[in-house]
Write a protein that holds these residues in place. Sequence first.
Motif, PDB file in Angstrom:
ATOM      1  N   LEU A 125       0.827  -1.209   0.000  1.00  0.00           N
ATOM      2  CA  LEU A 125       0.000   0.000   0.000  1.00  0.00           C
ATOM      3  C   LEU A 125       0.860   1.257   0.000  1.00  0.00           C
ATOM      4  CD1 LEU A 125      -2.886  -0.879   2.493  1.00  0.00           C
ATOM      5  CD2 LEU A 125      -2.938  -0.919  -0.007  1.00  0.00           C
ATOM      6  N   LYS A 126       1.934   1.243   0.777  1.00  0.00           N
ATOM      7  CA  LYS A 126       2.811   2.415   0.830  1.00  0.00           C
ATOM      8  C   LYS A 126       3.470   2.675  -0.521  1.00  0.00           C
ATOM      9  CE  LYS A 126       3.913   2.221   5.778  1.00  0.00           C
ATOM     10  NZ  LYS A 126       4.961   1.963   6.800  1.00  0.00           N
ATOM     11  N   ALA A 127       3.799   1.615  -1.242  1.00  0.00           N
ATOM     12  CA  ALA A 127       4.412   1.785  -2.555  1.00  0.00           C
ATOM     13  C   ALA A 127       3.397   2.248  -3.599  1.00  0.00           C
ATOM     14  CB  ALA A 127       5.052   0.466  -3.000  1.00  0.00           C
ATOM     15  N   THR A 244       0.755  -3.330 -11.539  1.00  0.00           N
ATOM     16  CA  THR A 244       0.721  -1.995 -12.141  1.00  0.00           C
ATOM     17  C   THR A 244       1.711  -1.771 -13.262  1.00  0.00           C
ATOM     18  OG1 THR A 244       2.378  -1.009 -10.669  1.00  0.00           O
ATOM     19  CG2 THR A 244       0.116  -1.088  -9.854  1.00  0.00           C
ATOM     20  N   GLY A 245       2.662  -2.669 -13.469  1.00  0.00           N
ATOM     21  CA  GLY A 245       3.773  -2.383 -14.348  1.00  0.00           C
ATOM     22  C   GLY A 245       4.864  -1.678 -13.563  1.00  0.00           C
ATOM     23  N   PRO A 246       5.992  -1.372 -14.168  1.00  0.00           N
ATOM     24  CA  PRO A 246       7.113  -0.758 -13.440  1.00  0.00           C
ATOM     25  C   PRO A 246       6.715   0.575 -12.813  1.00  0.00           C
ATOM     26  CG  PRO A 246       7.797  -1.514 -15.605  1.00  0.00           C
ATOM     27  CD  PRO A 246       6.309  -1.612 -15.576  1.00  0.00           C
ATOM     28  N   VAL A 247       7.020   0.735 -11.526  1.00  0.00           N
ATOM     29  CA  VAL A 247       6.811   1.997 -10.826  1.00  0.00           C
ATOM     30  C   VAL A 247       8.006   2.244  -9.937  1.00  0.00           C
ATOM     31  CG1 VAL A 247       4.301   1.790 -10.796  1.00  0.00           C
ATOM     32  CG2 VAL A 247       5.611   0.915  -8.880  1.00  0.00           C
ATOM     33  N   SER A 248       8.143   3.478  -9.476  1.00  0.00           N
ATOM     34  CA  SER A 248       9.210   3.809  -8.545  1.00  0.00           C
ATOM     35  C   SER A 248       8.879   3.251  -7.179  1.00  0.00           C
ATOM     36  CB  SER A 248       9.375   5.324  -8.457  1.00  0.00           C
ATOM     37  OG  SER A 248       9.687   5.865  -9.724  1.00  0.00           O
ATOM     38  N   LEU A 249       9.879   2.711  -6.499  1.00  0.00           N
ATOM     39  CA  LEU A 249       9.706   2.164  -5.170  1.00  0.00           C
ATOM     40  C   LEU A 249      10.226   3.129  -4.124  1.00  0.00           C
ATOM     41  CD1 LEU A 249      10.816  -1.544  -5.678  1.00  0.00           C
ATOM     42  CD2 LEU A 249       8.518  -0.643  -5.560  1.00  0.00           C
TER      43      LEU A 249
END
Length: 264
Positions: A125-127, A244-249
């Motif tokens: 959830l935080k990501a 979601t596909g690639p996202v920033s962590l």
Amino acid sequence: MPPQPESSLHFVRPTVVLLDLDDTLFDHANTARATLTVSTAGIPEFQGVDLEALYQQYSEILEEMHPQVLAGRYSYEEARRLRFQRLLAPYGLGTTDAEAEQFAHRHYGYYQRLRRAVPGALPLLKALKPHHRIGIVTNNRTSEQKEKLVQLGMAHLVDALITSEDVGVTKPNPRIYQVALECLHCSPAEAVMVGDNWLADVVGALEAGIRPVWLNRFGGTRALTHVDEITSLEPLAEVLLKITGPVSLPAGENAASPTKNNFQ
């Protein structure tokens, strides 16, 4: 089970992530196991009882009665008493309403205190939060689900809580998903639904035109091979890629690309 629709949905990077709560973010199964262990401790009739078998009996009774509660046939208090009368009867306990209610009350108190999250749920959830709107779509009472989200430290990460109690229908009825989309101002193509229950979360999402991701924590059989599947909410990078596909962590998380696209 109604016919399971084939999906022609293609992967679209979602703006909204919908999630089930019980046994997706909140670990009901292991909380219930721990609660039965504590609530039966010291009771002579349960000495030597296989607690896993007792949990399976508890789960079967709950699965049978929960839809009747949601349909209004029983109040939550009545259903809880009846569930425990049935569970306790083979052990010579719960023979009166008062005895069953006393055990049920004590058990529920333990259940509230022992609640735990599914491993990886809070980091997920935080990501997701910086990049997506988050909705919870759940078949349960609104007050209880709010209480869980607060206790698990998730409430501030959720943009909308959509419950069967508030909407008046249960998953897999597409109406509850339509309400979720309306609350979060998005189209079906802009959303993804993550949940553990094949009928409620996968078939329900498909019927509403939403791409589902099945959280198969307990070794079920995937009936539709084109439905994306994960078996855990960890490791985070792999789960995010599937949802979601690639996202920033967040800082400190491993953003390495996963070597597998499906968790079989």
